[in-house]
Every structure is written in structure tokens, then in C-alpha cells.
Design a protein around this motif. Structure first.
Motif, PDB file in Angstrom:
ATOM      1  N   ARG A  25       0.828  -1.209   0.000  1.00  0.00           N
ATOM      2  CA  ARG A  25       0.000   0.000   0.000  1.00  0.00           C
ATOM      3  C   ARG A  25       0.861   1.256   0.000  1.00  0.00           C
ATOM      4  N   LYS A  26       1.890   1.248   0.797  1.00  0.00           N
ATOM      5  CA  LYS A  26       2.760   2.419   0.890  1.00  0.00           C
ATOM      6  C   LYS A  26       3.406   2.720  -0.453  1.00  0.00           C
ATOM      7  N   HIS A  27       3.852   1.658  -1.127  1.00  0.00           N
ATOM      8  CA  HIS A  27       4.480   1.867  -2.436  1.00  0.00           C
ATOM      9  C   HIS A  27       3.504   2.498  -3.420  1.00  0.00           C
ATOM     10  N   PHE A  28       2.322   1.911  -3.523  1.00  0.00           N
ATOM     11  CA  PHE A  28       1.346   2.418  -4.487  1.00  0.00           C
ATOM     12  C   PHE A  28       0.919   3.853  -4.175  1.00  0.00           C
ATOM     13  N   GLU A  29       0.920   4.195  -2.913  1.00  0.00           N
ATOM     14  CA  GLU A  29       0.463   5.525  -2.525  1.00  0.00           C
ATOM     15  C   GLU A  29       1.493   6.615  -2.767  1.00  0.00           C
ATOM     16  N   ILE A  30       2.795   6.273  -2.690  1.00  0.00           N
ATOM     17  CA  ILE A  30       3.805   7.330  -2.757  1.00  0.00           C
ATOM     18  C   ILE A  30       4.786   7.198  -3.915  1.00  0.00           C
ATOM     19  N   ASN A  31       4.766   6.070  -4.630  1.00  0.00           N
ATOM     20  CA  ASN A  31       5.798   5.827  -5.635  1.00  0.00           C
ATOM     21  C   ASN A  31       5.191   5.711  -7.028  1.00  0.00           C
ATOM     22  N   TYR A  32       5.750   6.449  -7.966  1.00  0.00           N
ATOM     23  CA  TYR A  32       5.214   6.427  -9.329  1.00  0.00           C
ATOM     24  C   TYR A  32       5.701   5.235 -10.139  1.00  0.00           C
ATOM     25  N   PHE A  33       6.670   4.464  -9.636  1.00  0.00           N
ATOM     26  CA  PHE A  33       7.260   3.419 -10.456  1.00  0.00           C
ATOM     27  C   PHE A  33       6.311   2.249 -10.726  1.00  0.00           C
ATOM     28  N   SER A  34       5.261   2.122  -9.948  1.00  0.00           N
ATOM     29  CA  SER A  34       4.294   1.067 -10.271  1.00  0.00           C
ATOM     30  C   SER A  34       3.660   1.324 -11.632  1.00  0.00           C
ATOM     31  N   PHE A  35       3.437   2.588 -11.973  1.00  0.00           N
ATOM     32  CA  PHE A  35       2.932   2.924 -13.304  1.00  0.00           C
ATOM     33  C   PHE A  35       3.932   2.512 -14.373  1.00  0.00           C
ATOM     34  N   VAL A  36       5.187   2.840 -14.136  1.00  0.00           N
ATOM     35  CA  VAL A  36       6.246   2.529 -15.106  1.00  0.00           C
ATOM     36  C   VAL A  36       6.345   1.030 -15.321  1.00  0.00           C
ATOM     37  N   TYR A  37       6.360   0.289 -14.200  1.00  0.00           N
ATOM     38  CA  TYR A  37       6.513  -1.161 -14.282  1.00  0.00           C
ATOM     39  C   TYR A  37       5.368  -1.806 -15.039  1.00  0.00           C
ATOM     40  N   GLN A  38       4.150  -1.436 -14.666  1.00  0.00           N
ATOM     41  CA  GLN A  38       3.010  -2.062 -15.320  1.00  0.00           C
ATOM     42  C   GLN A  38       2.974  -1.721 -16.803  1.00  0.00           C
ATOM     43  N   SER A  39       3.330  -0.499 -17.148  1.00  0.00           N
ATOM     44  CA  SER A  39       3.362  -0.100 -18.550  1.00  0.00           C
ATOM     45  C   SER A  39       4.385  -0.914 -19.332  1.00  0.00           C
ATOM     46  N   LEU A  40       5.564  -1.105 -18.760  1.00  0.00           N
ATOM     47  CA  LEU A  40       6.599  -1.885 -19.453  1.00  0.00           C
ATOM     48  C   LEU A  40       6.177  -3.342 -19.594  1.00  0.00           C
ATOM     49  N   TYR A  41       5.652  -3.940 -18.528  1.00  0.00           N
ATOM     50  CA  TYR A  41       5.180  -5.317 -18.606  1.00  0.00           C
ATOM     51  C   TYR A  41       4.149  -5.482 -19.719  1.00  0.00           C
ATOM     52  N   ASN A  42       3.173  -4.589 -19.748  1.00  0.00           N
ATOM     53  CA  ASN A  42       2.090  -4.715 -20.721  1.00  0.00           C
ATOM     54  C   ASN A  42       2.572  -4.517 -22.145  1.00  0.00           C
ATOM     55  N   GLN A  43       3.474  -3.557 -22.341  1.00  0.00           N
ATOM     56  CA  GLN A  43       3.978  -3.303 -23.687  1.00  0.00           C
ATOM     57  C   GLN A  43       4.832  -4.453 -24.204  1.00  0.00           C
ATOM     58  N   ILE A  44       5.545  -5.122 -23.294  1.00  0.00           N
ATOM     59  CA  ILE A  44       6.336  -6.282 -23.696  1.00  0.00           C
ATOM     60  C   ILE A  44       5.428  -7.454 -24.045  1.00  0.00           C
ATOM     61  N   GLY A  45       4.269  -7.522 -23.398  1.00  0.00           N
ATOM     62  CA  GLY A  45       3.331  -8.595 -23.689  1.00  0.00           C
ATOM     63  C   GLY A  45       3.152  -9.583 -22.566  1.00  0.00           C
ATOM     64  N   TYR A  46       3.491  -9.179 -21.329  1.00  0.00           N
ATOM     65  CA  TYR A  46       3.324 -10.068 -20.191  1.00  0.00           C
ATOM     66  C   TYR A  46       1.917  -9.972 -19.617  1.00  0.00           C
ATOM     67  N   GLU A  47       0.950 -10.347 -20.430  1.00  0.00           N
ATOM     68  CA  GLU A  47      -0.411 -10.381 -19.911  1.00  0.00           C
ATOM     69  C   GLU A  47      -0.631 -11.579 -18.984  1.00  0.00           C
ATOM     70  N   ASP A  48       0.191 -12.601 -19.140  1.00  0.00           N
ATOM     71  CA  ASP A  48       0.042 -13.834 -18.360  1.00  0.00           C
ATOM     72  C   ASP A  48       1.428 -14.232 -17.860  1.00  0.00           C
ATOM     73  N   PHE A  49       1.721 -13.930 -16.592  1.00  0.00           N
ATOM     74  CA  PHE A  49       3.059 -14.178 -16.066  1.00  0.00           C
ATOM     75  C   PHE A  49       3.352 -15.654 -15.840  1.00  0.00           C
ATOM     76  N   ILE A  50       2.318 -16.460 -15.756  1.00  0.00           N
ATOM     77  CA  ILE A  50       2.540 -17.877 -15.501  1.00  0.00           C
ATOM     78  C   ILE A  50       3.001 -18.593 -16.770  1.00  0.00           C
ATOM     79  N   ASN A  51       2.365 -18.271 -17.874  1.00  0.00           N
ATOM     80  CA  ASN A  51       2.609 -19.030 -19.100  1.00  0.00           C
ATOM     81  C   ASN A  51       3.404 -18.269 -20.148  1.00  0.00           C
ATOM     82  N   LYS A  52       3.770 -17.016 -19.880  1.00  0.00           N
ATOM     83  CA  LYS A  52       4.471 -16.225 -20.881  1.00  0.00           C
ATOM     84  C   LYS A  52       5.886 -15.909 -20.408  1.00  0.00           C
ATOM     85  N   LYS A  53       6.876 -16.197 -21.263  1.00  0.00           N
ATOM     86  CA  LYS A  53       8.251 -15.813 -21.004  1.00  0.00           C
ATOM     87  C   LYS A  53       8.998 -15.784 -22.324  1.00  0.00           C
TER      88      LYS A  53
END
Length: 215
Positions: A25-53
Motif C-alpha cells: 500500500r505504501k508503495h502504491f500511494e507514494i511511488n510512481y514506479f508502479s505505473f512505469v513497471y506495469q506499462s513496461l510489462y504490458n507493452q512487452i506482452g506479459y499479460e500472463d506471467f505464468i505461461n508467458k516468457k
């Protein structure tokens, strides 16, 4: 430092699920990097972390055609020089198997030449950048190790051995505390925070552990 010692330091910092969720909770509330991380994951194509690598061939192609090395260098401010960027891109194409973490990491040893006014050249290591790039090859198993994490855990100076031992410790911790991540996915408090940010539950376990919860 051995991976057993690093494991204990992680365990002391994340001693139970309530502590884990509080740091989420603290990270999401004060840190902008969660936006960066999720954007990079999605753009790379990691919609499914279990079956995609990535596999090695696809990762090499991705690095060549999408300037991803340059992006990671800029986003994380790792200060790789232009010569270093060219050198690393070339060396990455020589990696036989990115699943061989230790050998892949070693291309970042003395990979960053820097020229000084006195005419000398120093070839610096780029271990932190190496862990970041290899994280995006396999976000479920390859953690990022940077100066903030080292300071928080007090695990010493950066070198190849520390990166390798840290990866072992992080994977052991994730395996031993798998229920942390299952509870996290069910948490109404975390869902509320993410909803406020228009975000979804789309993070790898290693990304959650290392980037979000230990800063």
C-alpha cells in the motif's frame, strides 16, 4: 554475502503478510514506479506471467528492434554511456542462453568504457543494469538489485556474486511465502488503491517482492 544470510535479511524485513501488504500500500500511494513497471510489462506482452516468457532468440530480436536496452537505461537512470550501450548490445547477441543467468550476467562486467580528460579509459561494471534487463527476460525468477535494495537490506557492495546470491535468496523467499501473493490478490485494500490509480493486478511475484515492497 551468502544467499542464506540475504534470505534472513529479507525475512526480517517482510516478517509476515500484514507487513508485506502494508509495504504494498505504501508503495502504491507514494511511488510512481508502479505505473512505469506495469506499462513496461504490458507493452512487452506479459499479460500472463505464468505461461508467458521470452526465449533467448526472441529476446535478442526484441533488444535489437525496439531499443529496449536504451529504454531501461533511461528509465532506471543507470547511466550507461553511449559506448557502453553499443558494447552491451553487441555482447547480448552473443549470449547462448538467457536462462543461464550467471553467464548472461557476466557480459555486464567491465562493459561500460568511460574516457577521461587525462586520456585514460575506465571500463566500469554495470551489474545493476544487468539485473534490470534480465528481470524483463524472466520477471518471475530474475530480481532487480540496485543501490536502494542493497541499502535497505545492508548487503554490501555490488558485484556479480552478490547479484547471483541475491537471486537465489529472492527465489527461495518467494517459494517459501507463496501465500503472500495469493492473499495480495484477494486484498480489498490493495484493490481499492489500484482502482484509485486505474491499475490492475498485473505484476510478477519477483517484481512485487523486489521493486514494490522493499523500497
Amino acid at each position: 554475502m551468502k544467499h542464506d544470510d540475504i534470505y534472513l535479511r529479507i525475512q526480517r524485513r517482510l516478517s509476515d503478510y500484514d507487513t508485506f501488504e502494508k509495504m504494498v500500500r505504501k508503495h502504491f500511494e507514494i511511488n510512481y514506479f508502479s505505473f512505469v513497471y506495469q506499462s513496461l510489462y504490458n507493452q512487452i506482452g506479459y499479460e500472463d506471467f505464468i505461461n508467458k516468457k521470452f526465449n533467448t532468440l526472441d529476446f535478442k530480436s526484441f533488444l535489437v528492434h525496439h531499443n529496449f536496452l536504451e529504454l531501461v537505461n533511461e528509465v532506471y537512470r543507470t547511466r550507461l554511456s553511449l559506448k557502453g550501450t553499443e558494447n552491451v548490445k553487441s555482447c547480448l547477441q552473443e549470449v547462448q542462453d538467457f536462462d543461464d543467468y550467471e553467464n548472461a550476467l557476466m557480459i555486464f562486467e567491465q562493459c561500460n568504457p568511460r574516457d577521461y580528460k587525462n586520456g585514460s579509459t575506465l571500463c566500469a561494471n554495470a551489474w545493476s543494469l544487468g539485473t534490470k534487463l534480465l528481470h524483463f527476460y524472466n520477471p518471475q525468477e530474475n530480481p532487480i538489485l540496485d543501490s536502494v535494495l542493497r541499502d535497505n537490506l545492508q548487503i554490501g557492495n555490488m558485484n556479480a556474486k552478490l547479484c547471483i546470491e541475491f537471486r537465489k535468496a529472492a527465489n527461495d523467499f518467494v517459494s517459501d511465502n507463496d501465500y503472500f501473493f495469493k492473499e495480495f490478490l484477494k486484498s480489498p485494500e490493495i484493490k481499492s488503491v489500484l482502482d484509485d490509480r486505474k491499475m490492475i493486478f498485473d505484476f510478477s511475484k519477483m517484481g512485487c517482492l523486489i521493486w514494490h515492497y522493499m523500497r
